[in-house]
Scaffold this motif. Sequence first.
Motif, mmCIF file in Angstrom:
data_model
loop_
_atom_site.group_PDB
_atom_site.id
_atom_site.type_symbol
_atom_site.label_atom_id
_atom_site.label_comp_id
_atom_site.label_asym_id
_atom_site.label_seq_id
_atom_site.Cartn_x
_atom_site.Cartn_y
_atom_site.Cartn_z
ATOM 1 N N ALA A 22 0.825 -1.207 0.000
ATOM 2 C CA ALA A 22 0.000 0.000 0.000
ATOM 3 C C ALA A 22 0.858 1.256 0.000
ATOM 4 O O ALA A 22 0.568 2.226 -0.729
ATOM 5 N N VAL A 23 1.924 1.275 0.800
ATOM 6 C CA VAL A 23 2.815 2.436 0.844
ATOM 7 C C VAL A 23 3.493 2.634 -0.509
ATOM 8 O O VAL A 23 3.612 3.763 -1.015
ATOM 9 N N ALA A 24 3.935 1.539 -1.127
ATOM 10 C CA ALA A 24 4.579 1.642 -2.443
ATOM 11 C C ALA A 24 3.632 2.259 -3.463
ATOM 12 O O ALA A 24 4.034 3.097 -4.291
ATOM 13 N N GLU A 25 2.366 1.885 -3.409
ATOM 14 C CA GLU A 25 1.384 2.447 -4.338
ATOM 15 C C GLU A 25 1.166 3.931 -4.088
ATOM 16 O O GLU A 25 1.024 4.722 -5.029
ATOM 17 N N GLU A 26 1.117 4.320 -2.812
ATOM 18 C CA GLU A 26 0.898 5.729 -2.495
ATOM 19 C C GLU A 26 2.103 6.585 -2.888
ATOM 20 O O GLU A 26 1.950 7.707 -3.383
ATOM 21 N N VAL A 27 3.306 6.076 -2.681
ATOM 22 C CA VAL A 27 4.513 6.802 -3.085
ATOM 23 C C VAL A 27 4.553 6.949 -4.600
ATOM 24 O O VAL A 27 4.863 8.018 -5.141
ATOM 25 N N ALA A 28 4.203 5.876 -5.295
ATOM 26 C CA ALA A 28 4.187 5.927 -6.763
ATOM 27 C C ALA A 28 3.143 6.916 -7.268
ATOM 28 O O ALA A 28 3.374 7.640 -8.247
ATOM 29 N N ALA A 29 1.992 6.950 -6.610
ATOM 30 C CA ALA A 29 0.923 7.866 -7.026
ATOM 31 C C ALA A 29 1.354 9.320 -6.906
ATOM 32 O O ALA A 29 0.867 10.184 -7.654
ATOM 33 N N LEU A 30 2.271 9.607 -6.002
ATOM 34 C CA LEU A 30 2.792 10.963 -5.841
ATOM 35 C C LEU A 30 3.924 11.269 -6.810
ATOM 36 O O LEU A 30 4.401 12.403 -6.879
ATOM 37 N N GLY A 31 4.363 10.240 -7.541
ATOM 38 C CA GLY A 31 5.470 10.437 -8.477
ATOM 39 C C GLY A 31 6.801 10.649 -7.790
ATOM 40 O O GLY A 31 7.737 11.214 -8.374
ATOM 41 N N ALA A 32 6.914 10.201 -6.559
ATOM 42 C CA ALA A 32 8.132 10.437 -5.770
ATOM 43 C C ALA A 32 9.235 9.444 -6.138
ATOM 44 O O ALA A 32 8.969 8.275 -6.427
#
Length: 351
Positions: A22-32
Motif C-alpha cells: 500500500a505504501v509503495a502504491e501511495e509513493v508511486a501515485a505521488l510520483g516520488a
Amino acid sequence: MRFVHDTLPQRVRLATGEAAAAVAEEVAALGARRVMVVASEREASLAASVTEGLPVVLTYDEVVMHVPVEVAGRARAAATEAAADVIVTVGGGSTTGLGKAVALTTGIPVVAVPTTYAGSEATDVWGLTEDGAKTTGADPRVLPRAVVYDATLMTGLPVDLSVASGLNALAHCVDSLWAPRADPINAALATEGARALCAGLPAVVTDPHAIDGRERTVYGAYLAAVAFASAGSGLHHKICHVLGGRYDLPHAQTHATVLPQVLALNAPNAPEADARLAGAFGAPSALAGLEELRRTVGAPRALRDHGFREDQIPGAVAAILPVVPPSNPTPVTTENLTALLRAVWEGADPA
C-alpha cells in the motif's frame, strides 16, 4: 442547522497485512523518487519492512516526544540535503509530528503509517516545543497526503501503551463535542469513533494479537482524529498541550489521566454531548461509561505516576487559563481548574 464544516482532503487506506504494498502504491501515485523515512530507533526494523523496495535516500531516527524545535531544524536540514521528495513516517504521534514539522517548511508531502492510535496522521495540526512551551497550529502543508493503516503493525504495541493511546483517541471524540468548531458532522464522527473504541480497546486487552480488536480501535481512532481536526482543540487538549510541553510528560498517559476529569467538569453543562457519549458507551451517563471502560482496560489513573508534581499545579493553572476556549460548556476558573489538576495529579475519582 447553521454551520460550516471543513473536510480535509486525504486518502486513507485500511490495509491489514499489506502495508508495504500500500505504501509503495501511495509513493508511486505521488510520483516520488527520493524517499525520506522517519522512524525511531525502536521502529527501525518495522520501518525497513514497510519501506522495502522503495527508493529510500534517507532514514531519519531522531524522534523526540513533543518535537523540540532544534530536532525539527535538524530533520528539515537533512531532508533538504538529501533532496527528498516524499516523507514516509512509520510510528506513533511523535514520529508523525516530526514528519509534519519537516513538511511545514519544506512542503514535502507525507505518507503516514501509524503504529499507535494517536490520530496525528489524520489532522492538519502541527506542534513544536521550545523552552518548555508547546506551540501548535494548523496548516494544509502538514496534512499527510495518504495514510496507510495496517492493524498487524499495532500488535507489537504493549497493552499498557495501547490503552493509553486508545484513550488519547477517545479524548479526541470527547473534546470534539464542545470544541470551538463543534458541529453535527463532528458529533456524528465522534460518537461512532467512541463506540468503536469502546468495543475495540477491551478486545485488545483480552487478546493483543487478535486483529479484530486492533482494527476496531484503528477505525475508531481515525474517526476521532477526523472529528478533532474539524472541531479544533477543546479544554482537554489545551490542558494536555500545556502539561506535555511545559513538563515533558508522556503524551498518551497525560491524555488518559486528564480525560475523565475534564468530562466530569463539562458533562453537567453539556447534556447533548453527555447523552451521545452515554449511548456510545451503553451506559447511563458518559462519565459512568468512561469509568467502566477505564476499569475494564486498566487505564492510567494518576499523573503523579508519570512525573507530574503537586508543586507544578499552580504554574500549570496560570499557563492554561489564558488558552481556555470560550466554547467550553463550564466556565473555567482558577479554583475549579486547580481542583481538576489536583485530581489529575492524585488520580481522584472524577465522580
